[in-house]
Scaffold this motif. Structure first.
Motif, short mmCIF file in Angstrom:
data_model
loop_
_atom_site.label_atom_id
_atom_site.label_comp_id
_atom_site.label_asym_id
_atom_site.label_seq_id
_atom_site.Cartn_x
_atom_site.Cartn_y
_atom_site.Cartn_z
N ASP A 227 -10.06 -7.94 -6.68
CA ASP A 227 -9.97 -7.04 -5.52
C ASP A 227 -8.69 -6.22 -5.44
OD1 ASP A 227 -12.44 -7.90 -4.35
OD2 ASP A 227 -11.42 -9.69 -3.60
N ARG A 228 -7.56 -6.85 -5.75
CA ARG A 228 -6.26 -6.18 -5.54
C ARG A 228 -5.30 -6.47 -6.68
NH1 ARG A 228 -4.94 -3.64 -0.71
NH2 ARG A 228 -6.56 -3.96 0.82
N LEU A 229 -4.35 -5.53 -6.80
CA LEU A 229 -3.26 -5.61 -7.76
C LEU A 229 -1.97 -5.66 -6.95
CD1 LEU A 229 -1.89 -5.05 -10.60
CD2 LEU A 229 -2.17 -2.64 -10.04
N PHE A 230 -1.07 -6.58 -7.30
CA PHE A 230 0.22 -6.72 -6.63
C PHE A 230 1.32 -6.67 -7.69
CE2 PHE A 230 -2.82 -8.75 -3.88
CZ PHE A 230 -2.40 -8.47 -2.59
N ILE A 231 2.43 -5.96 -7.39
CA ILE A 231 3.54 -5.86 -8.33
C ILE A 231 4.85 -6.02 -7.57
CG2 ILE A 231 4.74 -4.41 -10.02
CD1 ILE A 231 2.11 -2.79 -10.29
N ARG A 232 5.75 -6.84 -8.14
CA ARG A 232 7.10 -6.98 -7.58
C ARG A 232 8.04 -7.46 -8.69
NH1 ARG A 232 8.85 -11.37 -3.15
NH2 ARG A 232 8.87 -12.63 -5.02
N LYS B 292 -5.49 -1.68 -3.53
CA LYS B 292 -6.88 -2.12 -3.47
C LYS B 292 -7.61 -1.50 -4.65
CE LYS B 292 -10.83 -3.41 -1.40
NZ LYS B 292 -11.23 -4.80 -1.42
N ILE B 293 -8.28 -2.31 -5.43
CA ILE B 293 -9.02 -1.80 -6.57
C ILE B 293 -10.45 -1.53 -6.09
CG2 ILE B 293 -9.81 -2.28 -8.90
CD1 ILE B 293 -7.30 -4.17 -9.07
N GLU B 294 -10.73 -0.27 -5.84
CA GLU B 294 -12.01 0.13 -5.25
C GLU B 294 -13.13 0.23 -6.28
OE1 GLU B 294 -12.61 1.07 -1.91
OE2 GLU B 294 -10.58 0.77 -1.21
#
Length: 91
Positions: free
Chosen positions: A38-43, A27-29
């Motif tokens: 809002d959010r960063l996702f990595i895979r 969560k990018i606060e």
């Protein structure tokens, strides 16, 4: 009258779904950039930024500007307002 999911409910469901699919998420606060997603996702070496909106939510001018700049620099930025959209990105 149709009931719309709150942005926070969509974000919570998406976060759990992505985690189940093996995505690391944050969560990018706070940032120094107004309008940052809002959010960063990595895979598996792929990084995705997500701005969550309800089905009736609108992007602010700052969000439109920042998302456009990020995309110009090659970032994958998505606006998600449903689990159908989340499924298409995180499956």
């Amino acid at each position: 009258m149709k009931q719309f999911q709150r942005e926070s409910a969509i974000e919570r469901k998406c976060k759990l779904f992505a985690q189940q699919k093996g995505w690391f998420q944050v969560k990018i606060e706070k940032t120094s950039v107004r309008g940052f997603p809002d959010r960063l996702f990595i895979r598996a070496g792929k990084t995705v930024y997500v701005e969550f909106k309800s089905e009736v939510g609108l992007l602010s001018d700052a969000q439109i500007r920042v998302i456009a700049q990020m995309r110009e620099h090659g970032a994958d930025v998505y606006i998600i307002s449903s689990m159908v959209e989340a499924n298409a990105i995180f499956s």
